[in-house]
Design a protein around this motif. Sequence first.
Motif, short mmCIF file in Angstrom:
data_model
loop_
_atom_site.label_atom_id
_atom_site.label_comp_id
_atom_site.label_asym_id
_atom_site.label_seq_id
_atom_site.Cartn_x
_atom_site.Cartn_y
_atom_site.Cartn_z
N GLY A 52 0.79 -1.22 0.00
CA GLY A 52 0.00 0.00 0.00
C GLY A 52 0.82 1.27 0.00
N LYS A 53 2.14 1.15 -0.11
CA LYS A 53 3.01 2.33 -0.06
C LYS A 53 2.69 3.31 -1.18
CE LYS A 53 6.82 0.03 -0.68
NZ LYS A 53 6.25 -1.28 -1.01
N SER A 54 2.65 2.81 -2.41
CA SER A 54 2.42 3.70 -3.56
C SER A 54 1.03 4.32 -3.51
CB SER A 54 2.61 2.93 -4.87
OG SER A 54 3.97 2.56 -5.03
N THR A 55 0.04 3.54 -3.06
CA THR A 55 -1.32 4.08 -2.96
C THR A 55 -1.36 5.24 -1.98
OG1 THR A 55 -2.28 1.93 -3.48
CG2 THR A 55 -3.72 3.54 -2.42
N LEU A 56 -0.71 5.07 -0.83
CA LEU A 56 -0.67 6.13 0.18
C LEU A 56 -0.01 7.38 -0.38
CD1 LEU A 56 -0.93 7.29 3.01
CD2 LEU A 56 1.15 6.06 3.65
N MET A 57 1.13 7.21 -1.07
CA MET A 57 1.83 8.36 -1.60
C MET A 57 1.05 9.04 -2.73
SD MET A 57 4.42 8.82 0.27
CE MET A 57 3.43 8.19 1.64
N LYS A 58 0.34 8.24 -3.53
CA LYS A 58 -0.46 8.83 -4.61
C LYS A 58 -1.63 9.64 -4.06
CE LYS A 58 0.85 5.63 -8.28
NZ LYS A 58 0.45 4.51 -9.16
N ILE A 59 -2.13 9.27 -2.89
CA ILE A 59 -3.17 10.08 -2.25
C ILE A 59 -2.57 11.42 -1.81
CG2 ILE A 59 -4.61 10.26 -0.18
CD1 ILE A 59 -5.20 7.27 -0.49
N LEU A 60 -1.38 11.37 -1.22
CA LEU A 60 -0.73 12.61 -0.79
C LEU A 60 -0.36 13.48 -1.99
CD1 LEU A 60 1.61 11.42 2.11
CD2 LEU A 60 -0.71 12.34 2.24
N ALA A 61 -0.07 12.85 -3.13
CA ALA A 61 0.31 13.61 -4.33
C ALA A 61 -0.89 13.99 -5.19
CB ALA A 61 1.30 12.79 -5.16
N GLY A 62 -2.10 13.66 -4.74
CA GLY A 62 -3.30 14.07 -5.47
C GLY A 62 -3.68 13.20 -6.64
N VAL A 63 -3.00 12.06 -6.82
CA VAL A 63 -3.32 11.17 -7.94
C VAL A 63 -4.61 10.40 -7.64
CG1 VAL A 63 -2.51 9.22 -9.34
CG2 VAL A 63 -0.88 10.97 -8.55
N TYR A 64 -4.76 9.94 -6.38
CA TYR A 64 -5.97 9.26 -5.93
C TYR A 64 -6.66 10.11 -4.87
CZ TYR A 64 -3.94 4.90 -7.88
OH TYR A 64 -3.38 3.94 -8.68
N ARG A 65 -7.97 9.92 -4.73
CA ARG A 65 -8.73 10.53 -3.64
C ARG A 65 -8.98 9.46 -2.57
NH1 ARG A 65 -11.53 15.18 -5.29
NH2 ARG A 65 -12.03 15.40 -3.06
#
Length: 507
Positions: A52-65
Amino acid sequence: MDPTSPPGRSVAPLISVQNLSKSFPGVKALDRVQFDLRPGEVHALMGENGAGKSTLMKILAGVYRKDSGEVLLDGQPVEIESPAHAQSLAIGIIHQELHLMGHLTAAQNIFLGREPRKLGGLLLDDEQLNRDAQVLFDRMNLALAPTTVVGQLTVARQQMVEIAKALSHKSRVLIMDEPTAALNNAEIEELFRIIRQLRSEGVGIVYISHKMDEIQRIADRITVMRDGTYVATVPATTPMAEVIAMMVGRTLDQADKHIPDTSASEVLLDVRGLNRGRAIRDVSFTVRRGEILGFAGLMGAGRTEVARAVFGADPIDSGEVRVRGEPIRLRSPQDAVRAGIGYLSEDRKHFGLATGMDVESNITLPSLRRWLRWGVFLNQPAIRAIGQQMVAKLRIKTPSLTQTARLLSGGNQQKVVIAKWLVQDCEVLIFDEPTRGIDVGAKSEIYKLLNELAAQGRAIVVISSELPEVLLLSHRIVVMCEGCITGEVPGDAATQESLMALATRRD
Protein backbone atom coordinates in the motif's frame (compact mmCIF):
# COMPACT_ATOMS: atom_id res chain seq x y z
CA MET A 1 6.20 11.83 23.30
CA ASP A 2 6.73 9.78 20.14
CA PRO A 3 9.40 7.16 20.99
CA THR A 4 11.16 7.91 17.68
CA SER A 5 11.61 11.62 18.47
CA PRO A 6 15.10 12.87 19.30
CA PRO A 7 15.57 13.30 23.09
CA GLY A 8 14.32 16.61 24.40
CA ARG A 9 12.78 17.74 21.09
CA SER A 10 9.20 17.56 19.84
CA VAL A 11 8.65 18.56 16.23
CA ALA A 12 5.20 19.18 14.74
CA PRO A 13 4.64 17.22 11.52
CA LEU A 14 4.65 18.89 8.13
CA ILE A 15 2.05 16.43 6.95
CA SER A 16 0.26 13.54 8.61
CA VAL A 17 -2.48 11.05 7.82
CA GLN A 18 -4.85 9.45 10.29
CA ASN A 19 -7.07 6.40 9.75
CA LEU A 20 -6.70 6.69 5.97
CA SER A 21 -8.56 4.09 3.87
CA LYS A 22 -8.79 3.46 0.14
CA SER A 23 -10.45 0.67 -1.85
CA PHE A 24 -10.38 -0.36 -5.49
CA PRO A 25 -12.78 -2.91 -7.03
CA GLY A 26 -12.19 -6.13 -5.12
CA VAL A 27 -9.16 -4.78 -3.23
CA LYS A 28 -8.80 -2.96 0.10
CA ALA A 29 -5.59 -1.05 -0.70
CA LEU A 30 -5.38 0.94 2.57
CA ASP A 31 -7.09 0.20 5.86
CA ARG A 32 -6.95 2.95 8.52
CA VAL A 33 -3.32 3.82 7.85
CA GLN A 34 -1.35 6.43 9.78
CA PHE A 35 1.84 8.24 8.80
CA ASP A 36 3.56 11.55 9.50
CA LEU A 37 6.52 13.49 8.13
CA ARG A 38 8.47 16.13 10.05
CA PRO A 39 10.43 19.09 8.70
CA GLY A 40 14.02 18.26 7.88
CA GLU A 41 13.76 14.47 8.09
CA VAL A 42 14.03 11.54 5.73
CA HIS A 43 11.22 9.15 6.57
CA ALA A 44 11.54 5.76 4.86
CA LEU A 45 8.34 3.94 3.92
CA MET A 46 8.87 0.19 3.67
CA GLY A 47 6.79 -2.87 2.92
CA GLU A 48 6.44 -5.66 0.41
CA ASN A 49 5.04 -4.95 -3.03
CA GLY A 50 1.30 -4.62 -2.57
CA ALA A 51 1.65 -3.30 0.99
CA GLY A 52 0.00 0.00 0.00
CA LYS A 53 3.01 2.33 -0.06
CA SER A 54 2.42 3.70 -3.56
CA THR A 55 -1.32 4.08 -2.96
CA LEU A 56 -0.67 6.13 0.18
CA MET A 57 1.83 8.36 -1.60
CA LYS A 58 -0.46 8.83 -4.61
CA ILE A 59 -3.17 10.08 -2.25
CA LEU A 60 -0.73 12.61 -0.79
CA ALA A 61 0.31 13.61 -4.33
CA GLY A 62 -3.30 14.07 -5.47
CA VAL A 63 -3.32 11.17 -7.94
CA TYR A 64 -5.97 9.26 -5.93
CA ARG A 65 -8.73 10.53 -3.64
CA LYS A 66 -9.05 8.90 -0.23
CA ASP A 67 -12.24 7.08 0.78
CA SER A 68 -12.04 8.00 4.45
CA GLY A 69 -9.66 9.30 7.10
CA GLU A 70 -7.88 12.61 7.39
CA VAL A 71 -4.85 14.35 5.86
CA LEU A 72 -3.36 17.18 7.91
CA LEU A 73 -0.97 19.78 6.49
CA ASP A 74 0.69 21.92 9.16
CA GLY A 75 -1.93 20.57 11.56
CA GLN A 76 -4.89 21.64 9.41
CA PRO A 77 -7.23 19.21 7.57
CA VAL A 78 -6.88 19.34 3.80
CA GLU A 79 -8.53 17.63 0.82
CA ILE A 80 -5.94 17.03 -1.91
CA GLU A 81 -7.99 17.12 -5.09
CA SER A 82 -5.42 16.72 -7.89
CA PRO A 83 -1.66 16.63 -8.62
CA ALA A 84 -1.79 20.35 -9.42
CA HIS A 85 -3.47 21.00 -6.08
CA ALA A 86 -0.79 18.94 -4.31
CA GLN A 87 1.91 21.04 -5.97
CA SER A 88 0.17 24.22 -4.83
CA LEU A 89 0.30 22.80 -1.29
CA ALA A 90 4.10 22.34 -1.66
CA ILE A 91 3.90 18.53 -2.03
CA GLY A 92 6.11 17.09 -4.76
CA ILE A 93 6.58 13.51 -5.94
CA ILE A 94 9.34 11.96 -8.02
CA HIS A 95 8.04 8.76 -9.54
CA GLN A 96 10.23 5.72 -10.23
CA GLU A 97 9.49 6.24 -13.94
CA LEU A 98 10.52 9.83 -14.61
CA HIS A 99 8.04 12.17 -16.30
CA LEU A 100 10.25 14.34 -18.51
CA MET A 101 10.14 15.49 -22.13
CA GLY A 102 13.35 14.21 -23.70
CA HIS A 103 13.43 16.73 -26.56
CA LEU A 104 13.18 19.76 -24.25
CA THR A 105 15.95 21.40 -22.22
CA ALA A 106 16.33 20.97 -18.47
CA ALA A 107 14.97 24.48 -17.88
CA GLN A 108 12.01 23.93 -20.19
CA ASN A 109 11.11 20.71 -18.38
CA ILE A 110 11.28 22.37 -14.97
CA PHE A 111 8.93 25.23 -15.87
CA LEU A 112 6.76 23.48 -18.46
CA GLY A 113 3.41 25.30 -18.54
CA ARG A 114 4.74 28.00 -16.20
CA GLU A 115 7.31 29.68 -18.45
CA PRO A 116 8.16 33.35 -17.73
CA ARG A 117 6.97 35.72 -20.44
CA LYS A 118 7.82 39.19 -21.73
CA LEU A 119 6.22 41.91 -23.86
CA GLY A 120 2.97 41.66 -21.95
CA GLY A 121 2.89 37.88 -22.15
CA LEU A 122 3.26 37.69 -25.92
CA LEU A 123 6.66 35.97 -25.96
CA LEU A 124 8.46 33.41 -23.83
CA ASP A 125 11.38 34.83 -21.88
CA ASP A 126 14.04 32.16 -22.46
CA GLU A 127 16.75 34.15 -20.68
CA GLN A 128 14.68 34.43 -17.51
CA LEU A 129 13.70 30.77 -17.83
CA ASN A 130 17.35 29.70 -17.85
CA ARG A 131 18.23 32.09 -15.01
CA ASP A 132 15.44 30.64 -12.85
CA ALA A 133 16.63 27.10 -13.56
CA GLN A 134 20.21 28.09 -12.74
CA VAL A 135 19.09 29.40 -9.34
CA LEU A 136 17.64 25.97 -8.57
CA PHE A 137 20.77 24.15 -9.76
CA ASP A 138 22.95 26.48 -7.66
CA ARG A 139 20.80 25.73 -4.62
CA MET A 140 21.41 22.02 -5.24
CA ASN A 141 25.15 22.58 -5.95
CA LEU A 142 24.50 20.85 -9.25
CA ALA A 143 26.81 21.44 -12.21
CA LEU A 144 24.27 21.30 -15.03
CA ALA A 145 23.58 23.78 -17.82
CA PRO A 146 19.88 24.77 -18.01
CA THR A 147 20.04 24.57 -21.81
CA THR A 148 21.07 20.89 -21.85
CA VAL A 149 18.56 18.69 -23.69
CA VAL A 150 17.16 16.22 -21.14
CA GLY A 151 17.31 13.27 -23.55
CA GLN A 152 21.11 13.62 -23.56
CA LEU A 153 21.37 13.26 -19.77
CA THR A 154 21.98 10.11 -17.73
CA VAL A 155 19.08 8.76 -15.66
CA ALA A 156 20.75 10.18 -12.54
CA ARG A 157 20.93 13.69 -14.04
CA GLN A 158 17.35 13.43 -15.26
CA GLN A 159 16.37 12.62 -11.69
CA MET A 160 18.12 15.80 -10.53
CA VAL A 161 16.01 17.74 -13.04
CA GLU A 162 12.89 16.15 -11.51
CA ILE A 163 14.04 17.25 -8.05
CA ALA A 164 14.67 20.78 -9.34
CA LYS A 165 11.17 20.77 -10.85
CA ALA A 166 9.70 19.84 -7.46
CA LEU A 167 11.73 22.57 -5.75
CA SER A 168 10.51 25.10 -8.30
CA HIS A 169 7.06 24.58 -6.76
CA LYS A 170 8.65 25.44 -3.39
CA SER A 171 7.98 21.89 -2.22
CA ARG A 172 8.27 21.33 1.52
CA VAL A 173 7.27 17.68 1.19
CA LEU A 174 9.19 15.59 -1.36
CA ILE A 175 8.22 11.99 -2.09
CA MET A 176 10.86 9.76 -3.75
CA ASP A 177 9.73 6.37 -5.07
CA GLU A 178 12.64 3.94 -5.58
CA PRO A 179 14.97 6.81 -6.54
CA THR A 180 18.12 4.69 -6.91
CA ALA A 181 16.64 1.80 -8.94
CA ALA A 182 18.60 2.71 -12.11
CA LEU A 183 21.63 4.46 -10.55
CA ASN A 184 25.20 3.29 -10.08
CA ASN A 185 27.12 3.79 -6.83
CA ALA A 186 28.61 7.17 -7.76
CA GLU A 187 25.21 8.48 -8.85
CA ILE A 188 23.63 7.25 -5.61
CA GLU A 189 26.22 9.21 -3.62
CA GLU A 190 25.33 12.36 -5.60
CA LEU A 191 21.63 11.81 -4.91
CA PHE A 192 22.29 11.31 -1.21
CA ARG A 193 24.26 14.57 -1.13
CA ILE A 194 21.25 16.40 -2.56
CA ILE A 195 18.90 14.70 -0.09
CA ARG A 196 21.07 15.66 2.89
CA GLN A 197 21.21 19.24 1.67
CA LEU A 198 17.42 19.44 1.29
CA ARG A 199 17.01 17.91 4.73
CA SER A 200 19.26 20.60 6.20
CA GLU A 201 16.98 23.23 4.60
CA GLY A 202 13.92 21.79 6.36
CA VAL A 203 12.43 19.84 3.46
CA GLY A 204 10.67 16.66 4.61
CA ILE A 205 11.46 13.65 2.39
CA VAL A 206 9.48 10.42 2.08
CA TYR A 207 11.89 7.76 0.81
CA ILE A 208 10.46 4.52 -0.63
CA SER A 209 13.01 1.79 -1.29
CA HIS A 210 13.58 -1.96 -0.96
CA LYS A 211 17.34 -1.47 -0.46
CA MET A 212 18.08 -2.02 3.21
CA ASP A 213 21.60 -0.60 3.19
CA GLU A 214 20.36 2.67 1.67
CA ILE A 215 17.61 3.03 4.24
CA GLN A 216 20.04 2.78 7.14
CA ARG A 217 22.38 5.31 5.53
CA ILE A 218 19.92 8.02 4.62
CA ALA A 219 16.75 7.69 6.76
CA ASP A 220 15.89 9.07 10.19
CA ARG A 221 12.76 6.99 10.77
CA ILE A 222 11.10 3.97 9.13
CA THR A 223 7.38 3.28 8.82
CA VAL A 224 6.47 -0.28 7.92
CA MET A 225 3.26 -1.26 6.09
CA ARG A 226 1.88 -4.72 5.42
CA ASP A 227 -1.19 -5.70 3.39
CA GLY A 228 -2.52 -2.15 3.32
CA THR A 229 -2.21 -1.60 7.07
CA TYR A 230 0.13 0.34 9.33
CA VAL A 231 2.51 -1.90 11.31
CA ALA A 232 4.95 0.40 13.15
CA THR A 233 7.22 3.44 13.03
CA VAL A 234 10.74 2.85 14.34
CA PRO A 235 14.11 4.64 14.33
CA ALA A 236 16.30 3.90 11.30
CA THR A 237 18.85 2.41 13.69
CA THR A 238 16.50 -0.56 14.27
CA PRO A 239 18.18 -3.82 13.17
CA MET A 240 17.08 -4.65 9.64
CA ALA A 241 16.17 -8.22 10.65
CA GLU A 242 13.47 -6.73 12.88
CA VAL A 243 12.24 -4.42 10.11
CA ILE A 244 12.07 -7.34 7.66
CA ALA A 245 10.10 -9.42 10.15
CA MET A 246 7.61 -6.55 10.47
CA MET A 247 7.35 -6.25 6.68
CA VAL A 248 6.68 -9.92 5.94
CA GLY A 249 5.02 -10.96 9.21
CA ARG A 250 7.58 -13.69 9.71
CA THR A 251 11.32 -14.29 10.00
CA LEU A 252 12.83 -15.17 6.64
CA ASP A 253 14.77 -18.38 6.32
CA GLN A 254 18.47 -17.55 6.14
CA ALA A 255 19.73 -21.14 6.14
CA ASP A 256 23.20 -21.88 4.84
CA LYS A 257 23.43 -22.49 1.10
CA HIS A 258 23.70 -26.13 0.06
CA ILE A 259 25.80 -26.68 -3.07
CA PRO A 260 25.02 -30.04 -4.71
CA ASP A 261 27.68 -32.03 -6.54
CA THR A 262 26.70 -31.68 -10.20
CA SER A 263 30.13 -32.57 -11.63
CA ALA A 264 28.76 -35.80 -13.12
CA SER A 265 25.51 -34.27 -14.33
CA GLU A 266 24.68 -33.74 -18.00
CA VAL A 267 25.82 -30.45 -19.54
CA LEU A 268 22.59 -28.82 -20.69
CA LEU A 269 24.07 -25.53 -21.97
CA ASP A 270 27.51 -25.28 -23.55
CA VAL A 271 28.63 -21.89 -24.92
CA ARG A 272 31.90 -21.82 -26.87
CA GLY A 273 33.89 -18.82 -28.14
CA LEU A 274 31.00 -16.35 -28.29
CA ASN A 275 31.88 -13.00 -29.91
CA ARG A 276 29.88 -9.87 -30.72
CA GLY A 277 31.96 -6.77 -31.37
CA ARG A 278 33.51 -5.47 -28.14
CA ALA A 279 30.41 -6.31 -26.09
CA ILE A 280 31.17 -10.06 -26.04
CA ARG A 281 34.73 -11.28 -26.47
CA ASP A 282 35.51 -15.00 -26.61
CA VAL A 283 33.02 -16.01 -23.91
CA SER A 284 32.78 -19.72 -23.06
CA PHE A 285 30.96 -21.46 -20.20
CA THR A 286 28.85 -24.52 -19.36
CA VAL A 287 25.86 -25.11 -17.13
CA ARG A 288 24.96 -28.60 -15.91
CA ARG A 289 21.63 -30.11 -15.01
CA GLY A 290 20.70 -29.13 -11.45
CA GLU A 291 23.23 -26.27 -11.30
CA ILE A 292 22.83 -22.53 -10.68
CA LEU A 293 25.56 -20.58 -12.47
CA GLY A 294 25.89 -16.96 -11.36
CA PHE A 295 27.13 -14.14 -13.58
CA ALA A 296 28.73 -11.22 -11.72
CA GLY A 297 30.27 -7.99 -12.99
CA LEU A 298 29.89 -4.25 -13.02
CA MET A 299 27.45 -2.33 -15.19
CA GLY A 300 28.47 -2.67 -18.84
CA ALA A 301 30.47 -5.84 -18.26
CA GLY A 302 28.55 -7.69 -20.99
CA ARG A 303 26.44 -10.11 -18.92
CA THR A 304 23.07 -9.13 -20.41
CA GLU A 305 24.61 -9.07 -23.90
CA VAL A 306 25.72 -12.70 -23.42
CA ALA A 307 22.25 -13.71 -22.23
CA ARG A 308 20.54 -12.02 -25.19
CA ALA A 309 22.98 -13.64 -27.63
CA VAL A 310 22.41 -17.12 -26.15
CA PHE A 311 18.65 -16.52 -26.41
CA GLY A 312 18.90 -15.46 -30.06
CA ALA A 313 17.70 -11.91 -29.37
CA ASP A 314 20.96 -10.39 -30.68
CA PRO A 315 23.11 -11.72 -33.56
CA ILE A 316 26.63 -12.98 -32.89
CA ASP A 317 29.81 -12.59 -34.95
CA SER A 318 31.11 -16.06 -34.10
CA GLY A 319 30.83 -18.87 -31.59
CA GLU A 320 28.66 -21.86 -30.87
CA VAL A 321 25.79 -22.66 -28.49
CA ARG A 322 24.99 -26.29 -27.69
CA VAL A 323 21.98 -27.64 -25.79
CA ARG A 324 22.30 -31.25 -24.51
CA GLY A 325 25.40 -31.59 -26.70
CA GLU A 326 23.67 -30.58 -29.93
CA PRO A 327 24.68 -27.32 -31.67
CA ILE A 328 21.77 -24.98 -32.34
CA ARG A 329 21.41 -22.22 -34.89
CA LEU A 330 20.14 -19.05 -33.21
CA ARG A 331 18.43 -16.81 -35.74
CA SER A 332 15.73 -15.65 -33.32
CA PRO A 333 14.39 -16.26 -29.79
CA GLN A 334 12.01 -18.82 -31.30
CA ASP A 335 15.03 -21.00 -32.14
CA ALA A 336 16.21 -20.80 -28.51
CA VAL A 337 12.75 -21.61 -27.12
CA ARG A 338 12.45 -24.64 -29.43
CA ALA A 339 15.81 -25.82 -28.09
CA GLY A 340 14.56 -25.49 -24.51
CA ILE A 341 16.06 -22.12 -23.48
CA GLY A 342 13.93 -19.58 -21.61
CA TYR A 343 15.05 -16.01 -20.88
CA LEU A 344 13.64 -13.76 -18.16
CA SER A 345 14.66 -10.23 -19.11
CA GLU A 346 15.77 -7.64 -16.57
CA ASP A 347 12.88 -5.50 -17.91
CA ARG A 348 9.99 -7.90 -17.39
CA LYS A 349 7.31 -5.28 -18.09
CA HIS A 350 8.58 -4.55 -21.62
CA PHE A 351 10.09 -7.90 -22.64
CA GLY A 352 8.63 -10.52 -20.30
CA LEU A 353 4.94 -9.73 -19.92
CA ALA A 354 1.99 -8.63 -21.96
CA THR A 355 0.95 -6.33 -19.12
CA GLY A 356 -2.47 -5.56 -20.61
CA MET A 357 -3.40 -9.25 -20.82
CA ASP A 358 -4.55 -11.49 -17.99
CA VAL A 359 -2.49 -13.95 -15.96
CA GLU A 360 -3.82 -17.01 -17.80
CA SER A 361 -2.95 -15.59 -21.25
CA ASN A 362 0.57 -14.62 -20.15
CA ILE A 363 1.26 -18.10 -18.78
CA THR A 364 0.13 -19.93 -21.94
CA LEU A 365 1.01 -17.44 -24.70
CA PRO A 366 4.40 -18.93 -25.80
CA SER A 367 2.93 -22.45 -25.96
CA LEU A 368 -0.39 -21.49 -27.55
CA ARG A 369 -0.07 -23.99 -30.40
CA ARG A 370 -0.22 -26.80 -27.84
CA TRP A 371 -3.73 -25.77 -26.82
CA LEU A 372 -5.27 -25.80 -30.30
CA ARG A 373 -7.98 -28.32 -31.19
CA TRP A 374 -7.85 -29.44 -34.82
CA GLY A 375 -5.38 -26.58 -35.34
CA VAL A 376 -8.14 -23.98 -35.07
CA PHE A 377 -9.96 -23.82 -31.71
CA LEU A 378 -8.38 -23.12 -28.33
CA ASN A 379 -8.85 -25.81 -25.70
CA GLN A 380 -10.05 -23.44 -22.98
CA PRO A 381 -10.51 -26.10 -20.25
CA ALA A 382 -6.91 -27.28 -20.76
CA ILE A 383 -5.62 -23.69 -20.73
CA ARG A 384 -7.53 -22.98 -17.51
CA ALA A 385 -6.20 -26.15 -15.90
CA ILE A 386 -2.54 -25.41 -16.69
CA GLY A 387 -2.98 -21.83 -15.50
CA GLN A 388 -4.42 -22.99 -12.18
CA GLN A 389 -1.64 -25.55 -11.86
CA MET A 390 1.08 -22.90 -12.34
CA VAL A 391 -0.58 -20.44 -9.95
CA ALA A 392 -0.65 -23.14 -7.28
CA LYS A 393 2.83 -24.49 -8.01
CA LEU A 394 4.58 -21.09 -7.98
CA ARG A 395 2.37 -19.61 -5.24
CA ILE A 396 1.31 -16.70 -7.47
CA LYS A 397 -0.86 -14.28 -5.49
CA THR A 398 -3.67 -13.20 -7.79
CA PRO A 399 -7.44 -12.82 -7.25
CA SER A 400 -8.04 -14.95 -10.35
CA LEU A 401 -6.54 -16.10 -13.63
CA THR A 402 -8.39 -13.25 -15.33
CA GLN A 403 -6.54 -10.58 -13.34
CA THR A 404 -4.61 -8.16 -15.60
CA ALA A 405 -0.87 -8.82 -15.24
CA ARG A 406 0.06 -5.17 -14.71
CA LEU A 407 -2.04 -5.12 -11.51
CA LEU A 408 0.09 -7.81 -9.84
CA SER A 409 2.98 -6.99 -7.53
CA GLY A 410 6.51 -7.16 -8.98
CA GLY A 411 7.27 -10.53 -7.38
CA ASN A 412 4.11 -12.10 -8.72
CA GLN A 413 4.71 -10.66 -12.18
CA GLN A 414 8.11 -12.35 -12.11
CA LYS A 415 6.48 -15.65 -11.16
CA VAL A 416 4.09 -15.36 -14.12
CA VAL A 417 7.10 -14.98 -16.46
CA ILE A 418 8.71 -18.05 -14.87
CA ALA A 419 5.45 -19.96 -15.26
CA LYS A 420 5.26 -19.39 -19.02
CA TRP A 421 8.73 -20.88 -19.52
CA LEU A 422 7.91 -23.87 -17.30
CA VAL A 423 4.78 -24.52 -19.36
CA GLN A 424 7.00 -24.34 -22.45
CA ASP A 425 9.13 -27.01 -20.68
CA CYS A 426 12.40 -25.07 -20.93
CA GLU A 427 15.28 -26.96 -19.31
CA VAL A 428 17.68 -23.99 -19.44
CA LEU A 429 16.44 -20.85 -17.70
CA ILE A 430 18.36 -17.56 -17.82
CA PHE A 431 17.34 -15.05 -15.12
CA ASP A 432 18.56 -11.48 -15.74
CA GLU A 433 18.25 -9.40 -12.53
CA PRO A 434 15.49 -11.71 -11.20
CA THR A 435 14.68 -9.60 -8.12
CA ARG A 436 15.05 -6.04 -9.46
CA GLY A 437 12.27 -3.89 -8.02
CA ILE A 438 11.02 -6.75 -5.82
CA ASP A 439 10.58 -6.48 -2.06
CA VAL A 440 12.48 -8.57 0.46
CA GLY A 441 9.69 -11.07 1.10
CA ALA A 442 9.16 -11.73 -2.61
CA LYS A 443 12.95 -12.03 -3.06
CA SER A 444 12.98 -14.85 -0.52
CA GLU A 445 10.25 -16.66 -2.47
CA ILE A 446 12.08 -16.19 -5.79
CA TYR A 447 15.30 -17.56 -4.24
CA LYS A 448 13.42 -20.61 -2.95
CA LEU A 449 11.84 -21.13 -6.36
CA LEU A 450 15.20 -20.97 -8.19
CA ASN A 451 16.62 -23.60 -5.87
CA GLU A 452 13.55 -25.79 -6.41
CA LEU A 453 13.91 -25.50 -10.20
CA ALA A 454 17.57 -26.51 -9.98
CA ALA A 455 16.68 -29.46 -7.72
CA GLN A 456 14.18 -30.58 -10.38
CA GLY A 457 17.05 -30.86 -12.88
CA ARG A 458 16.92 -27.59 -14.74
CA ALA A 459 20.06 -25.60 -15.57
CA ILE A 460 19.81 -22.07 -14.16
CA VAL A 461 21.82 -18.96 -15.10
CA VAL A 462 21.43 -15.99 -12.74
CA ILE A 463 22.70 -12.53 -13.69
CA SER A 464 22.62 -10.03 -10.83
CA SER A 465 24.22 -6.71 -9.95
CA GLU A 466 23.78 -7.50 -6.25
CA LEU A 467 26.83 -9.44 -5.10
CA PRO A 468 25.12 -10.81 -1.95
CA GLU A 469 22.42 -12.25 -4.22
CA VAL A 470 24.96 -13.92 -6.51
CA LEU A 471 26.79 -15.35 -3.51
CA LEU A 472 23.59 -16.63 -1.91
CA LEU A 473 22.25 -18.42 -4.99
CA SER A 474 25.16 -19.63 -7.10
CA HIS A 475 26.87 -23.01 -7.15
CA ARG A 476 29.54 -21.52 -9.43
CA ILE A 477 30.16 -17.89 -10.34
CA VAL A 478 31.49 -16.51 -13.63
CA VAL A 479 32.78 -12.93 -13.48
CA MET A 480 32.90 -10.58 -16.48
CA CYS A 481 34.63 -7.27 -17.22
CA GLU A 482 34.41 -5.31 -20.49
CA GLY A 483 32.94 -8.21 -22.47
CA CYS A 484 35.40 -10.84 -21.24
CA ILE A 485 35.22 -13.59 -18.61
CA THR A 486 37.92 -12.70 -16.11
CA GLY A 487 37.46 -15.61 -13.74
CA GLU A 488 35.34 -18.42 -12.36
CA VAL A 489 34.90 -19.09 -8.63
CA PRO A 490 33.22 -21.99 -6.78
CA GLY A 491 30.15 -20.75 -4.93
CA ASP A 492 31.38 -21.95 -1.54
CA ALA A 493 34.76 -20.19 -1.94
CA ALA A 494 33.58 -16.85 -3.32
CA THR A 495 33.54 -13.56 -1.40
CA GLN A 496 32.42 -10.07 -2.37
CA GLU A 497 36.08 -9.03 -2.35
CA SER A 498 37.20 -11.84 -4.69
CA LEU A 499 34.34 -11.16 -7.10
CA MET A 500 35.00 -7.41 -7.13
CA ALA A 501 38.70 -8.01 -7.83
CA LEU A 502 37.76 -10.07 -10.89
CA ALA A 503 35.06 -7.61 -11.94
CA THR A 504 37.63 -4.80 -12.16
CA ARG A 505 40.40 -6.84 -13.82
CA ARG A 506 40.90 -6.00 -17.48
CA ASP A 507 42.49 -8.80 -19.52
